[in-house]
Write a protein that holds these residues in place. Structure first.
Motif, PDB file in Angstrom:
ATOM      1  N   VAL A  77      -1.317 -10.405   7.644  1.00  0.00           N
ATOM      2  CA  VAL A  77      -1.980  -9.163   8.061  1.00  0.00           C
ATOM      3  C   VAL A  77      -3.482  -9.454   8.074  1.00  0.00           C
ATOM      4  O   VAL A  77      -4.069  -9.758   7.034  1.00  0.00           O
ATOM      5  N   ASP A  78      -4.128  -9.320   9.231  1.00  0.00           N
ATOM      6  CA  ASP A  78      -5.486  -9.814   9.399  1.00  0.00           C
ATOM      7  C   ASP A  78      -6.296  -8.858  10.281  1.00  0.00           C
ATOM      8  O   ASP A  78      -5.738  -8.152  11.121  1.00  0.00           O
ATOM      9  N   GLN A  79      -7.602  -8.808  10.063  1.00  0.00           N
ATOM     10  CA  GLN A  79      -8.545  -8.087  10.915  1.00  0.00           C
ATOM     11  C   GLN A  79      -8.132  -6.623  11.133  1.00  0.00           C
ATOM     12  O   GLN A  79      -7.794  -6.207  12.236  1.00  0.00           O
ATOM     13  N   ASN A  80      -8.142  -5.867  10.029  1.00  0.00           N
ATOM     14  CA  ASN A  80      -7.835  -4.430  10.059  1.00  0.00           C
ATOM     15  C   ASN A  80      -6.375  -4.142  10.410  1.00  0.00           C
ATOM     16  O   ASN A  80      -6.047  -3.071  10.933  1.00  0.00           O
ATOM     17  N   GLY A  81      -5.507  -5.084  10.129  1.00  0.00           N
ATOM     18  CA  GLY A  81      -4.087  -4.830  10.336  1.00  0.00           C
ATOM     19  C   GLY A  81      -3.581  -3.739   9.399  1.00  0.00           C
ATOM     20  O   GLY A  81      -4.049  -3.602   8.271  1.00  0.00           O
ATOM     21  N   ARG A  82      -2.622  -2.947   9.867  1.00  0.00           N
ATOM     22  CA  ARG A  82      -2.029  -1.871   9.091  1.00  0.00           C
ATOM     23  C   ARG A  82      -0.513  -1.954   9.187  1.00  0.00           C
ATOM     24  O   ARG A  82       0.035  -2.826   9.840  1.00  0.00           O
ATOM     25  N   ILE A 120      -2.725 -11.084   3.124  1.00  0.00           N
ATOM     26  CA  ILE A 120      -3.452  -9.898   3.584  1.00  0.00           C
ATOM     27  C   ILE A 120      -4.943 -10.199   3.462  1.00  0.00           C
ATOM     28  O   ILE A 120      -5.410 -10.562   2.371  1.00  0.00           O
ATOM     29  N   ARG A 121      -5.696 -10.007   4.544  1.00  0.00           N
ATOM     30  CA  ARG A 121      -7.104 -10.397   4.502  1.00  0.00           C
ATOM     31  C   ARG A 121      -7.924  -9.604   5.536  1.00  0.00           C
ATOM     32  O   ARG A 121      -7.379  -8.901   6.373  1.00  0.00           O
ATOM     33  N   ASN A 122      -9.250  -9.726   5.423  1.00  0.00           N
ATOM     34  CA  ASN A 122     -10.194  -9.210   6.416  1.00  0.00           C
ATOM     35  C   ASN A 122      -9.979  -7.726   6.726  1.00  0.00           C
ATOM     36  O   ASN A 122      -9.677  -7.345   7.858  1.00  0.00           O
ATOM     37  N   ASP A 123     -10.137  -6.891   5.653  1.00  0.00           N
ATOM     38  CA  ASP A 123     -10.134  -5.430   5.778  1.00  0.00           C
ATOM     39  C   ASP A 123      -8.787  -4.862   6.200  1.00  0.00           C
ATOM     40  O   ASP A 123      -8.705  -3.742   6.716  1.00  0.00           O
ATOM     41  N   SER A 124      -7.731  -5.594   5.982  1.00  0.00           N
ATOM     42  CA  SER A 124      -6.392  -5.099   6.311  1.00  0.00           C
ATOM     43  C   SER A 124      -5.821  -4.303   5.145  1.00  0.00           C
ATOM     44  O   SER A 124      -6.192  -4.502   3.986  1.00  0.00           O
ATOM     45  N   ASN A 125      -4.874  -3.416   5.447  1.00  0.00           N
ATOM     46  CA  ASN A 125      -4.280  -2.542   4.437  1.00  0.00           C
ATOM     47  C   ASN A 125      -2.813  -2.332   4.781  1.00  0.00           C
ATOM     48  O   ASN A 125      -2.492  -1.761   5.828  1.00  0.00           O
ATOM     49  N   ILE A 126      -1.928  -2.759   3.911  1.00  0.00           N
ATOM     50  CA  ILE A 126      -0.495  -2.730   4.197  1.00  0.00           C
ATOM     51  C   ILE A 126       0.252  -2.120   3.021  1.00  0.00           C
ATOM     52  O   ILE A 126      -0.157  -2.267   1.870  1.00  0.00           O
ATOM     53  N   VAL A 127       1.369  -1.440   3.304  1.00  0.00           N
ATOM     54  CA  VAL A 127       2.246  -0.887   2.277  1.00  0.00           C
ATOM     55  C   VAL A 127       3.531  -1.710   2.258  1.00  0.00           C
ATOM     56  O   VAL A 127       4.156  -1.907   3.306  1.00  0.00           O
ATOM     57  N   ILE A 128       3.907  -2.172   1.057  1.00  0.00           N
ATOM     58  CA  ILE A 128       5.086  -3.032   0.918  1.00  0.00           C
ATOM     59  C   ILE A 128       6.010  -2.378  -0.108  1.00  0.00           C
ATOM     60  O   ILE A 128       5.639  -2.203  -1.266  1.00  0.00           O
ATOM     61  N   ARG A 129       7.230  -2.028   0.315  1.00  0.00           N
ATOM     62  CA  ARG A 129       8.154  -1.323  -0.568  1.00  0.00           C
ATOM     63  C   ARG A 129       9.518  -2.004  -0.591  1.00  0.00           C
ATOM     64  O   ARG A 129      10.050  -2.376   0.449  1.00  0.00           O
ATOM     65  N   GLU A 130      10.042  -2.174  -1.793  1.00  0.00           N
ATOM     66  CA  GLU A 130      11.432  -2.588  -2.013  1.00  0.00           C
ATOM     67  C   GLU A 130      11.781  -3.871  -1.258  1.00  0.00           C
ATOM     68  O   GLU A 130      12.867  -4.022  -0.693  1.00  0.00           O
ATOM     69  N   ARG A 154     -11.421  -8.803   1.199  1.00  0.00           N
ATOM     70  CA  ARG A 154     -11.378  -7.355   1.376  1.00  0.00           C
ATOM     71  C   ARG A 154     -10.014  -6.850   1.839  1.00  0.00           C
ATOM     72  O   ARG A 154      -9.910  -5.828   2.528  1.00  0.00           O
ATOM     73  N   GLY A 155      -8.983  -7.532   1.448  1.00  0.00           N
ATOM     74  CA  GLY A 155      -7.639  -7.056   1.733  1.00  0.00           C
ATOM     75  C   GLY A 155      -7.210  -5.980   0.758  1.00  0.00           C
ATOM     76  O   GLY A 155      -7.662  -5.935  -0.397  1.00  0.00           O
ATOM     77  N   THR A 156      -6.339  -5.068   1.206  1.00  0.00           N
ATOM     78  CA  THR A 156      -5.826  -3.980   0.373  1.00  0.00           C
ATOM     79  C   THR A 156      -4.326  -3.872   0.579  1.00  0.00           C
ATOM     80  O   THR A 156      -3.834  -3.995   1.704  1.00  0.00           O
ATOM     81  N   ALA A 157      -3.609  -3.622  -0.532  1.00  0.00           N
ATOM     82  CA  ALA A 157      -2.150  -3.492  -0.421  1.00  0.00           C
ATOM     83  C   ALA A 157      -1.635  -2.517  -1.460  1.00  0.00           C
ATOM     84  O   ALA A 157      -2.208  -2.371  -2.546  1.00  0.00           O
ATOM     85  N   THR A 158      -0.526  -1.862  -1.121  1.00  0.00           N
ATOM     86  CA  THR A 158       0.252  -1.059  -2.075  1.00  0.00           C
ATOM     87  C   THR A 158       1.623  -1.706  -2.155  1.00  0.00           C
ATOM     88  O   THR A 158       2.323  -1.811  -1.143  1.00  0.00           O
ATOM     89  N   SER A 210     -10.847  -7.766  -3.200  1.00  0.00           N
ATOM     90  CA  SER A 210      -9.631  -7.111  -2.715  1.00  0.00           C
ATOM     91  C   SER A 210      -9.009  -6.221  -3.781  1.00  0.00           C
ATOM     92  O   SER A 210      -9.288  -6.361  -4.983  1.00  0.00           O
ATOM     93  N   GLN A 211      -8.126  -5.293  -3.344  1.00  0.00           N
ATOM     94  CA  GLN A 211      -7.488  -4.357  -4.264  1.00  0.00           C
ATOM     95  C   GLN A 211      -5.999  -4.266  -3.949  1.00  0.00           C
ATOM     96  O   GLN A 211      -5.608  -4.214  -2.776  1.00  0.00           O
ATOM     97  N   VAL A 212      -5.187  -4.231  -5.018  1.00  0.00           N
ATOM     98  CA  VAL A 212      -3.736  -4.069  -4.869  1.00  0.00           C
ATOM     99  C   VAL A 212      -3.266  -3.016  -5.866  1.00  0.00           C
ATOM    100  O   VAL A 212      -3.509  -3.135  -7.068  1.00  0.00           O
TER     101      VAL A 212
END
Length: 660
Positions: free
Chosen positions: A578-583, A601-611, A627-631, A651-653
């Motif tokens: 997930v790259d360059q503002n990927g969602r 996950i990198r470069n201002d991307s934010n993804i939700v990963i479940r189960e 600056r990657g973000t994930a839940t 980055s934040q997770v």
């Protein structure tokens, strides 16, 4: 008796109750469990011995490389790798630790060893010699041919090809089953191989009479195996080597074998197609060959034809016309009316042989009424088809025998509101003329494309674009695209279901610029899925595997898909990037055995990963940086080589309920 395998040993025979050779001091119990009990044969590169596995008291075979040239070692290690990956009764079984290196006492070089299943029986070359070269009959040939193709299918489905099929490399077991052996020359179809091939850096493996010309020049492909298998069965059916002057003309390079045997024309035609001069003229894959075999078997097993029922006598036209009130003048008037009024047919037949309504598909479309079914008989149709009315174009035969090829344009351009195309082989060859076209271009309407085999050497095999395009792609093989297999862009929509996409240069599927397809139950090999530049999409129950370029699924530049219940495995990069503002959201997926991390996950991307289950990847389960973000919620992130998480300080997770 226990044999010493040290090449320098002066007296290799030993009692079977000692651990070290009495003559040279080398170990006799290899890997702590294998005792060599007999010599089976050998040549300049290696020797083969019979061994006893003392743990299971079973007899096996060990191949020992005695030539330490780097190329010989590479081939030997490749055979070990290939056989470990394959699991089929027609292929010698190798245990996961079957390859090892043995160090003889006082020897300057180690020995490379491979333990495998012992196949009791004869190779087909020896088998025919013991029959005094008496050919096998058609029934047995067809049975063995089918069995060989099924074995080869297992090899090709792993992205491999054998490169040295010949009678001596096919074993006939004591129970009558066949087995394919000697995988030392097998190659994997990867981007690296293709690059080496184009640069002329690939060694040509040659067995006289069985090796096709492209392989001699280092350009082997999977269809090279078909050529060699066809030549093998010419040998079995005629009792003559393919180089025998009785059937082979070396000046014209022609094989004249049909006059020496009696087989069904359909079987002979299939063997000739297998041995066609160019790979593109041979069957495209093993499934096509198996379909042709099924048709031959159906013909052989069909009952005698019964006479057709008598056609009812049509009503007398003159009485009918008098009934309508016409006299002789009335009949003439009725004929005139029939001649000038348009005639409608619900079905048209296209045949290159001239025994249908038309000889080209374009001509049939021009004369078809809306909702007509156009049945296309086997043949080679070099034309570009424009669908500008609601019709169905249906292959009337095996799709491998119904080929539409366009060297100058799209093979199919969709300009109607609805249409169906089914059962065809579609080849865009505009690339050889440096022209840029798609195999199938869907810029509007709902085209249902099903049970087709589609390739393109120019752009993508299939393009779906513009907001009015809503295609259904179902049960197709989409491969060897110069760019992507399927390219969905400019708000194009549709469903891609139960397709097999492989060997496409950039990706199996690319989604861009608001494209929003639903992709379900597809198998995608070599190139994965790219969601880029505001692409969307729903990707469900797909198997994305053995990606050779990039990650299995890449989400870039504001791409925002929903990925659910997919398997993403065995790739050369990360499972998901997930790259360059990927969602997006990734839910209930299995992501394993990828060469890099499971998810990056990198470069201002934010993804939700479940189960999800993210396991056995060569780096981290999740690598989040720049600056990657994930839940990450309720995921199994165990058994990755470098751990569950790597998160840098930018980055934040958010994570909860995970197994780490």
């Amino acid at each position: 008796m226990s044999l010493c395998i040290n090449p320098q040993c002066t007296n290799p025979q030993n009692p079977d109750n000692i651990l070290f050779c009495q003559a040279c001091g080398s170990e006799l119990l290899l890997e702590g469990c294998y005792r060599v009990v007999g010599f089976l044969g050998g040549g300049g590169f290696g020797k083969t011995y019979e061994i006893l596995d003392t743990r299971t008291q079973t007899t096996k075979v060990i191949k020992i490389l005695i030539n330490n040239h780097p190329k010989a070692i590479e081939l030997f290690q490749r055979e070990a790798e290939v056989l470990t990956r394959l699991n089929h009764p027609g292929i010698p079984q190798v245990e996961p630790n079957g390859y090892f290196i043995y160090f003889p006492r006082s020897s300057p070089e180690p020995l490379h060893c491979l333990v495998m299943e012992k196949i009791e029986g004869l190779d087909l070359n020896v088998y025919l010699k013991k029959r005094d070269y008496r050919p096998i009959d058609q029934k047995l040939a067809l049975q063995w041919f089918k069995e060989s193709v099924i074995i080869l299918q297992q090899v090709h489905q792993q992205g491999l090809f054998h490169r040295d099929i010949k009678p001596s490399n096919i074993m006939l077991r004591a129970d009558g089953r066949l087995a394919l052996i000697d995988f030392g020359t097998a190659r994997s179809i990867t981007q690296t191989y293709i690059a080496k091939q184009s640069a002329g850096q690939v060694t040509g493996v040659i067995s006289a009479g069985y090796t096709p010309s492209e392989q001699i020049h280092g350009q082997a492909v999977q269809q090279s195996d078909f050529f060699a298998l066809g030549r093998t069965f010419i040998y079995l059916l005629t009792g003559k080597e393919p180089t025998d002057s009785l059937i082979y003309n070396s000046y014209s390079d022609e094989l004249s074998w049909r006059n020496h045997i009696q087989v069904l024309p359909q079987f002979a035609d299939l063997l000739d197609q297998m041995m066609a001069r160019l790979p593109s003229q041979r069957p495209q894959n093993t499934q096509i060959i198996l379909q042709k075999i099924a048709e031959i078997e159906s013909y052989l097993n069909s009952p005698l034809q019964t006479p057709p029922p008598q056609t009812p006598t049509p009503p007398n036209r003159r009485k009918f016309m008098k009934f309508l009130g016409f006299g002789g003048l009335g009949i003439a008037l009725a004929g005139l009316i029939y001649a000038v009024l348009p005639k409608t047919k619900s079905k048209l037949v296209v045949s290159r042989l001239g025994d249908g309504d038309y000889q080209t598909i374009t001509e049939a479309i021009a004369n078809a009424q809306p909702n007509t079914s156009i049945m296309v008989r086997p043949g080679f149709y070099q034309e570009s088809i424009v669908i500008n009315k609601p019709i169905k174009i249906i292959g009337d035969g095996s799709k491998a025998d119904i080929v539409i090829e366009s060297p100058d344009s799209n093979c199919i351009l969709m300009e109607a509101d609805t249409a169906t195309v089914s059962g065809l082989t579609i080849r865009c060859t505009a690339g050889k003329n440096n022209k840029k076209f798609y195999g199938v271009d869907i810029s509007q309407g709902q085209l249902t494309l099903e049970n087709c085999d589609i390739t393109s050497d120019s752009l993508a095999c299939i393009a779906i674009h513009h907001a009015t395009a809503d295609a259904i792609i179902r049960n197709c093989e989409i491969h060897d695209g110069k760019a992507s297999g399927i390219f969905v862009y400019d708000h194009g929509q549709g469903r891609i279901e139960d397709c097999y996409l492989y060997s496409n240069t950039l990706s199996g599927i690319t989604i861009q610029d608001g494209g929003n397809p639903t992709v379900e139950r597809c198998r995608i090999r070599d190139g994965g899925i790219l969601i880029d530049q505001n692409g969307k999409g729903s990707i469900n129950n797909c198997d994305v595997f053995s990606t050779t370029l990039g990650a299995g699924i890449e989400i870039r530049k504001n791409g925002n898909p929903a990925i659910e219940n997919c398997v993403i495995r065995d790739g050369q990069g990360s499972g998901v990037l997930v790259d360059q503002n990927g969602r997006g959201i990734i839910k209930e997926c299995k992501i394993f055995n990828n060469r890099l991390s499971g998810i990056e996950i990198r470069n201002d991307s934010n993804i939700v990963i479940r189960e999800c289950k993210v396991n056995r990847n060569q780096q981290y389960a999740l690598y989040v940086h720049d600056r990657g973000t994930a839940t990450v919620v309720n995921c199994d992130l165990t058994a990755n080589v470098r751990g569950a998480f790597e998160i840098d300080n930018t980055s934040q997770v958010q994570r909860s309920g995970n197994q780490e």
